[in-house]
Design a protein around this motif. Structure first.
Motif, PDB file in Angstrom:
ATOM      1  N   SER B  49     -53.695 -34.424  66.898  1.00  0.00           N
ATOM      2  CA  SER B  49     -54.370 -33.330  67.597  1.00  0.00           C
ATOM      3  C   SER B  49     -55.495 -33.855  68.480  1.00  0.00           C
ATOM      4  O   SER B  49     -55.782 -33.320  69.548  1.00  0.00           O
ATOM      5  N   LEU B  50     -56.138 -34.925  67.998  1.00  0.00           N
ATOM      6  CA  LEU B  50     -57.184 -35.564  68.800  1.00  0.00           C
ATOM      7  C   LEU B  50     -56.571 -36.209  70.037  1.00  0.00           C
ATOM      8  O   LEU B  50     -57.129 -36.146  71.134  1.00  0.00           O
ATOM      9  N   THR B  51     -55.394 -36.787  69.840  1.00  0.00           N
ATOM     10  CA  THR B  51     -54.712 -37.406  70.973  1.00  0.00           C
ATOM     11  C   THR B  51     -54.386 -36.350  72.041  1.00  0.00           C
ATOM     12  O   THR B  51     -54.565 -36.585  73.241  1.00  0.00           O
ATOM     13  N   LEU B  52     -53.966 -35.194  71.583  1.00  0.00           N
ATOM     14  CA  LEU B  52     -53.676 -34.102  72.512  1.00  0.00           C
ATOM     15  C   LEU B  52     -54.945 -33.704  73.281  1.00  0.00           C
ATOM     16  O   LEU B  52     -54.936 -33.576  74.506  1.00  0.00           O
ATOM     17  N   ALA B  53     -56.031 -33.538  72.518  1.00  0.00           N
ATOM     18  CA  ALA B  53     -57.305 -33.160  73.150  1.00  0.00           C
ATOM     19  C   ALA B  53     -57.729 -34.217  74.165  1.00  0.00           C
ATOM     20  O   ALA B  53     -58.227 -33.909  75.249  1.00  0.00           O
ATOM     21  N   PHE B  55     -55.756 -36.285  75.783  1.00  0.00           N
ATOM     22  CA  PHE B  55     -54.881 -36.239  76.954  1.00  0.00           C
ATOM     23  C   PHE B  55     -55.267 -35.090  77.881  1.00  0.00           C
ATOM     24  O   PHE B  55     -55.324 -35.258  79.098  1.00  0.00           O
ATOM     25  N   LEU B  56     -55.581 -33.971  77.284  1.00  0.00           N
ATOM     26  CA  LEU B  56     -55.916 -32.805  78.109  1.00  0.00           C
ATOM     27  C   LEU B  56     -57.404 -32.751  78.468  1.00  0.00           C
ATOM     28  O   LEU B  56     -57.881 -31.762  79.023  1.00  0.00           O
ATOM     29  N   GLU B  57     -58.139 -33.822  78.124  1.00  0.00           N
ATOM     30  CA  GLU B  57     -59.572 -33.936  78.427  1.00  0.00           C
ATOM     31  C   GLU B  57     -60.331 -32.700  77.979  1.00  0.00           C
ATOM     32  O   GLU B  57     -61.126 -32.114  78.741  1.00  0.00           O
ATOM     33  N   ALA B  58     -60.079 -32.316  76.741  1.00  0.00           N
ATOM     34  CA  ALA B  58     -60.751 -31.137  76.191  1.00  0.00           C
ATOM     35  C   ALA B  58     -62.260 -31.347  76.198  1.00  0.00           C
ATOM     36  O   ALA B  58     -62.737 -32.399  75.765  1.00  0.00           O
ATOM     37  N   PRO B  59     -63.044 -30.406  76.723  1.00  0.00           N
ATOM     38  CA  PRO B  59     -64.491 -30.578  76.809  1.00  0.00           C
ATOM     39  C   PRO B  59     -65.156 -30.547  75.443  1.00  0.00           C
ATOM     40  O   PRO B  59     -66.182 -31.191  75.239  1.00  0.00           O
ATOM     41  N   SER B  60     -64.583 -29.801  74.512  1.00  0.00           N
ATOM     42  CA  SER B  60     -65.103 -29.822  73.149  1.00  0.00           C
ATOM     43  C   SER B  60     -64.018 -29.312  72.220  1.00  0.00           C
ATOM     44  O   SER B  60     -62.948 -28.914  72.673  1.00  0.00           O
ATOM     45  N   MET B  61     -64.339 -29.338  70.938  1.00  0.00           N
ATOM     46  CA  MET B  61     -63.316 -29.033  69.965  1.00  0.00           C
ATOM     47  C   MET B  61     -62.807 -27.609  70.114  1.00  0.00           C
ATOM     48  O   MET B  61     -63.585 -26.671  70.257  1.00  0.00           O
ATOM     49  N   GLY B  62     -61.476 -27.457  70.114  1.00  0.00           N
ATOM     50  CA  GLY B  62     -60.880 -26.125  70.159  1.00  0.00           C
ATOM     51  C   GLY B  62     -60.881 -25.489  71.534  1.00  0.00           C
ATOM     52  O   GLY B  62     -60.646 -24.293  71.677  1.00  0.00           O
ATOM     53  N   VAL B  63     -61.158 -26.265  72.540  1.00  0.00           N
ATOM     54  CA  VAL B  63     -61.194 -25.705  73.891  1.00  0.00           C
ATOM     55  C   VAL B  63     -60.369 -26.576  74.836  1.00  0.00           C
ATOM     56  O   VAL B  63     -60.455 -27.793  74.807  1.00  0.00           O
ATOM     57  N   PHE B  64     -59.518 -25.902  75.651  1.00  0.00           N
ATOM     58  CA  PHE B  64     -58.858 -26.587  76.755  1.00  0.00           C
ATOM     59  C   PHE B  64     -59.184 -25.820  78.031  1.00  0.00           C
ATOM     60  O   PHE B  64     -59.248 -24.592  78.012  1.00  0.00           O
ATOM     61  N   THR B  65     -59.376 -26.546  79.124  1.00  0.00           N
ATOM     62  CA  THR B  65     -59.620 -25.824  80.371  1.00  0.00           C
ATOM     63  C   THR B  65     -58.275 -25.603  81.077  1.00  0.00           C
ATOM     64  O   THR B  65     -57.359 -26.412  80.964  1.00  0.00           O
ATOM     65  N   LYS B  66     -58.234 -24.536  81.793  1.00  0.00           N
ATOM     66  CA  LYS B  66     -57.011 -24.196  82.524  1.00  0.00           C
ATOM     67  C   LYS B  66     -56.682 -25.303  83.508  1.00  0.00           C
ATOM     68  O   LYS B  66     -55.541 -25.765  83.613  1.00  0.00           O
ATOM     69  N   PHE B 112     -66.458 -35.185  72.935  1.00  0.00           N
ATOM     70  CA  PHE B 112     -65.602 -34.116  72.431  1.00  0.00           C
ATOM     71  C   PHE B 112     -66.243 -33.411  71.237  1.00  0.00           C
ATOM     72  O   PHE B 112     -66.091 -32.223  71.036  1.00  0.00           O
ATOM     73  N   LEU B 113     -67.015 -34.182  70.446  1.00  0.00           N
ATOM     74  CA  LEU B 113     -67.606 -33.627  69.226  1.00  0.00           C
ATOM     75  C   LEU B 113     -68.955 -32.958  69.458  1.00  0.00           C
ATOM     76  O   LEU B 113     -69.529 -32.373  68.548  1.00  0.00           O
ATOM     77  N   MET B 114     -69.473 -33.047  70.665  1.00  0.00           N
ATOM     78  CA  MET B 114     -70.745 -32.385  70.968  1.00  0.00           C
ATOM     79  C   MET B 114     -70.535 -30.875  70.944  1.00  0.00           C
ATOM     80  O   MET B 114     -69.559 -30.357  71.470  1.00  0.00           O
ATOM     81  N   GLU B 115     -71.473 -30.188  70.306  1.00  0.00           N
ATOM     82  CA  GLU B 115     -71.253 -28.769  70.091  1.00  0.00           C
ATOM     83  C   GLU B 115     -72.084 -27.868  70.996  1.00  0.00           C
ATOM     84  O   GLU B 115     -71.679 -26.763  71.311  1.00  0.00           O
TER      85      GLU B 115
END
Lengths: 782, 213
Positions: B49-53, B55-66, B112-115
């Motif tokens: 799941s971290l690898t997915l985040a 890859f998609l450059e998720a800004p933080s946990m549980g969030v993906f940008t469009k 990624f872990l910054m809240e």
């Protein structure tokens, strides 16, 4: 010798004419010298020959062949060749008398021969001046003036074949002299000088040349010397102690120096001393190092001095001695420290001084009094400083060792650092030492020998200068506000000394404290003047205005005191006068500091009133009893207003010393809300002055913790300011460089630990003052 | 943005729309993320799941940008959940051998872990969780597993403070250059060099507990 001179153009006739004269000149006829007439005749005949020949020229001389183009040629070659031949024949005819040694033979003949050579040189003066000079200036290097020619012939026909024999005999004589046998040093001296004369540079006759001296004599002499003394010293040391050996060395060295002054060429002196230093000193340095410890143990200053002087001749031998000293000082210090920790029957004199009934300053808990601690450190310093000064001539290497050792034992000993992680206690103990002799209340007999000089000596060695400042300032603050300073001059002179030793900045807070005291004095006069015009009861009132960040006092919430109405006018007056002068400044009252004196009319009729010394909290408690004789705990507590545990601590001395009765009694009832407190009608005390302050339980430990916390915090601030300052200037810097710079810069205040510097760097990275680039380099972020 | 606008495949758009935040159509929030992971058949606790985040450059946990979601998938022309699953599985496996990619993932994780905005320190418990996730599942670090466990103990029981990004990065360097090279003695470790203080304290901790000479 015939009266008539030979025909000037006839070489053989001329030679036959002069040869008998030359015999006399060179001493072939024994001691009989040449007469002046004979001398004049020889001179004239040679002159005639040379002048005549020169005038006519000579077609069959090799000389004219060389200088063939000259229409005018000088004569001399043939007679020069004759002379050469004659000298060889003369020198080889010299024979040693069977009764004399070769050395005697050589020296006697040499002495006579050189005199003769000088004369002969004059006899051939004309030839020397014209023919020889001309030949040499034409580039011939195998033609010499007659004196030099004589010496060269001596060298090649007498000296060269016998050099070893001669030198061996000379060295033999020297060895005999070293063995204290009587020898004729004239022979030695002349023989050695002859070697210098025989060193002739045929390219440049005027240039002194020691080739012969060095090659034939000096090498062998140095070698023999080394052999002699290495044998002698080994033997001597196996039979005598090191001290005797050092004395022997001293004698030997001065003997050899005078020998070399007497008959060696200057050239040898340096090498001779080197040889002696190696054989006598360097080769036996270890024996001296071993002895050094014993000399230190027995305090043999004189012998230490001899040893130092000897070893100082070979500078490379000094460092191990200095290292030995350094280690010895450390060991001595740690022994001395152990001794005052566990006082045994025979304690050393310094602690005996305080033994006048006051030995118990060293409490049973194993705590050492600041005085005995500091004086122990001082005594070690003084002892070894004396040794370094008197015996070791203040040699910088040894001063450094002394400094290193002192810095070590002052900061790291079992009293200063009882557990590996504790902060060094020396700054605290030193501050208390100073407090001891600066307090007005100390008894003279307790502070004998305690001086500002001692303070400054130890101060210099302290690593944590900042910790000393913090502790010293706390005690100074107490002395100042409790009016407990012995002398303002003394106080200020110490501040002055600390400033000189460290920096203006170092003492800035303390200087400000003195200023505060002075301006508070003015304020006090002002306040009292104005109060005297009112009908206020409290006129004898001393307000102190203390700058918050300078003084080591904190406003504590536990001490939110409700001021008794009797005191309000004075209190308001201070505020009013101060605010008039300094608008916008906020005053906070530090009720946990300061004392009051209360006159209490609780005496038996006709007796003078009591004088109580009380804290501010206690003052409010007592003043309350002006209105009523009895309060419940809760009423009294509400009247005074401070935190409950503070209130209890200040109330307790009153019940303990029976000024106030508690009902119901007992510790368990003490702080119950409805327990009643009644002031006695008549106080029973033999003393008129009673101090209720000293028995208030204070939180000593808390204060120590606060002090340490403050030191840590100011260090962090200092380090971070330091790092930012450096990085701002440098922009980018390698980790190691930065750490070194910071450590060096903070040295005047404390010895920064690397981990502390790193923590501050981490903090600055986190706060984005710095950024890490390339793993080990930092960049300043504006 | 250097990325030219890509023409987004309709199927991909449809997938995005399925998970997007109903209040903010520019992102997928935590609920969408959970549903998305479920549909991909990825366990949220699993490193994948971290690898997915990542890859998609998720800004933080549980969030993906469009923007990233559409751009990244479109770039690789993937427009189905099964394609996505296969792609991420492949990417995840390649981390085992691709050092620089793994380092990127590691560095990405801190941010990624910054809240909250402006946060500079990573909660130490969270840090330990993710160190475990990142390092303890990777063969490469197997020789250091004991040392890593000791590091976690130290952080959890002794240090107990937040960790900076610098420390996060330098610890990885420490593991790679010092610990892996000589796990039993840390021979190349030098307290004079520029390691953050926490690493020095860790060494000190090991020595005090006789875990290191």
């Amino acid at each position: 010798m015939s009266q008539s001179f030979p025909v000037a153009s006839d070489l053989n006739a001329t030679w036959s004419f002069i040869q008998p004269g030359l015999e006399f000149i060179l001493g072939a006829q024994g001691d009989q010298g040449v007469t002046s007439k004979m001398y004049m005749n020889c001179y004239t005949a040679i002159y005639n020959y040379c002048v005549n020949k020169s005038r006519h020229g000579s077609a069959n001389t090799p000389v004219s062949a060389v200088s063939g183009n000259n229409s005018y040629s000088l004569a001399g070659a043939e007679i020069y060749a004759k002379l050469d031949e004659y000298l060889v024949q003369f020198i080889t005819s010299l024979k040693k008398d069977p009764l004399e040694s070769f050395l005697e033979f050589y020296v006697k003949r040499w002495t006579r021969f050189t005199i003769g050579a000088g004369y002969m040189n004059n006899v051939f003066d004309y030839m020397n001046r014209y023919w020889v000079q001309k030949e040499r200036s034409d580039g011939r290097r195998d033609v010499f003036d007659v004196n030099t020619l004589s010496l060269l012939k001596w060298k090649s026909h007498l000296f060269n074949n016998n050099a070893d024999r001669l030198i061996d005999e000379v060295l033999d004589q020297i060895e005999k002299q070293r063995n204290n046998e009587i020898v004729d040093s004239n022979y030695i001296s002349t023989a050695i000088k002859s070697l210098v004369y025989l060193g002739i540079d045929i390219q440049d006759l005027k240039k002194p040349n020691l080739v012969v001296y060095i090659k034939h004599f000096e090498h062998k002499f140095l070698q023999k010397t080394a052999e002699y003394y290495s044998k002698e010293s080994a033997k001597f040391l196996s039979q005598h102690n090191v001290v005797d050996y050092m004395k022997k060395c001293d004698t030997r060295l001065s003997e050899e120096v005078s020998r070399s002054n007497n008959y060696l060429d200057n050239h040898t002196k340096k090498f001779l001393l080197e040889t002696l230093n190696t054989v006598l000193i360097k080769d036996h340095a270890q024996a001296m190092y071993d002895q050094f410890l014993r000399l230190l143990e027995q305090d043999e200053i004189e012998h230490i001095q001899i040893m130092y002087k000897l070893l100082a001749r070979v500078p490379s031998t000094l460092q191990p001695l200095a290292d030995t000293l350094e280690k010895y000082i450390k060991d001595e210090a740690s022994k001395a420290i152990e001794e005052i920790k566990n006082p045994s029957e025979d304690i050393e004199d310094l602690s005996k001084q305080s033994a006048d009934g006051k030995t118990s300053k060293r409490t049973t808990a194993g705590l050492v009094s600041p005085k005995s601690y500091i004086h122990t450190l001082i005594s070690i310093y003084i002892k070894f400083n004396d040794i370094v000064t008197v015996a070791i001539n203040k040699d910088p290497i040894f001063i450094k060792s002394l400094d290193n050792a002192c810095r070590y034992f002052v900061n790291k000993n079992s009293i200063a650092i009882p557990t590996p992680k504790s902060n060094c206690k020396t700054p605290d103990l030193l501050a208390r030492y100073a407090d001891g002799f600066l307090k007005a209340t100390s008894r003279e007999s307790d502070i004998i020998g305690m001086t500002p000089d001692n303070l400054m000596i130890i101060f210099k060695f302290i690593d944590d200068k900042d910790a000393f400042e913090e502790h010293y300032r706390r005690l100074l603050a107490k002395r100042l506000i409790n009016n407990n300073t012995k002398s303002d001059e003394l106080e200020e002179s110490i501040i002055q000394k600390l400033q000189e030793e460290n920096s203006l900045e170092y003492t800035s807070k303390m200087t400000k404290m003195f200023q505060d005291m002075k301006s508070s004095e003015d304020l006090k006069v002002n306040v009292r003047e104005e109060l005297s015009q009112t009908d206020n009861q409290v006129k004898d009132f001393t307000p102190l205005i203390l700058a918050q960040s300078m003084w080591p006092f904190k406003h504590l919430d536990d001490y939110k005191l409700k001021l008794a109405p009797e005191l309000m006018p004075s209190f308001d007056k201070v505020q009013e006068i101060y605010n008039k002068k300094h608008t916008g400044r906020q005053l906070q009252w530090l009720w946990n500091h300061g004392k009051s004196e209360v006159k209490a009319n609780l005496s038996r009729k006709g007796k003078p009133p009591f004088l109580f010394t009380v804290s501010n909290v206690q003052l409010m408690i007592l003043l309350a009893f002006n209105k009523s004789n009895t309060y419940s705990f809760k009423e009294l507590f509400d009247t005074v207003g401070v935190a409950k545990h503070t209130f209890e601590a200040h109330l307790l001395p009153f019940t303990k010393y029976k000024l106030i009765d508690q009902n119901p009694p007992g510790a368990e009832c003490f702080s119950k809300d409805d327990t009643k407190f009644t002031i006695v009608e008549e106080y029973k005390s033999k003393k008129l002055r009673v101090n209720f302050v000293s028995s208030i339980k204070t939180e000593q430990k808390q204060e120590e913790e606060n002090t340490n916390k403050e030191i840590d915090e100011s260090r962090r601030n200092y380090l971070s300011a330091c790092i930012v300052r450096i990085m701002k200037a440098r922009k980018q810097m390698k980790h190691n460089e930065l750490v070194n710079d910071v450590a060096t810069q903070s040295l005047s205040r404390f010895r920064a630990k690397i981990i502390d510097i790193k923590r501050v760097i981490d903090y600055l990275i986190e706060k984005e003052y710095l950024r890490r680039i390339d793993n080990d380099t930092y960049e300043y972020l504006a | 943005m250097n990325s030219k606008p890509l023409k987004i495949d309709a199927k991909l758009n449809a997938i995005y729309d399925k998970y997007k935040d109903s209040n903010n159509e520019n992102k997928i929030d935590i609920n969408g993320t959970i549903a998305y992971l479920e549909d991909l058949d990825f366990d949220p606790e699993h490193p994948i799941s971290l690898t997915l985040a990542f890859f998609l450059e998720a800004p933080s946990m549980g969030v993906f940008t469009k923007e990233k979601f559409l751009y990244k998938w479109q770039k690789d022309r993937i427009n189905s959940l099964s394609g996505m699953r296969d792609f991420i599985l492949k990417l995840h496996n390649s981390l085992e051998t691709n050092d620089s990619l793994f380092q990127e993932l590691y560095n990405f994780t801190f941010g990624f872990l910054m809240e909250v905005p402006g946060q500079r320190l990573l909660n130490y418990e969270l840090a330990v969780d993710y160190w475990k996730l990142l390092l303890m599942n990777k063969k490469e670090f197997e020789p250091c597993y004991t040392r890593l466990e000791q590091w976690f103990d130290f952080i959890m029981n002794e240090y107990k403070r937040g960790l900076s990004n610098d420390t996060w990065k330098m610890f990885f360097l420490f593991i790679k250059t010092i610990a892996l090279k000589d796990p039993s003695n840390f021979e190349d470790y030098d307290e004079m060099s520029a390691w953050p203080s926490v690493i020095d304290e860790y060494i000190e901790y090991l020595k005090e507990n006789k875990l290191l000479n």
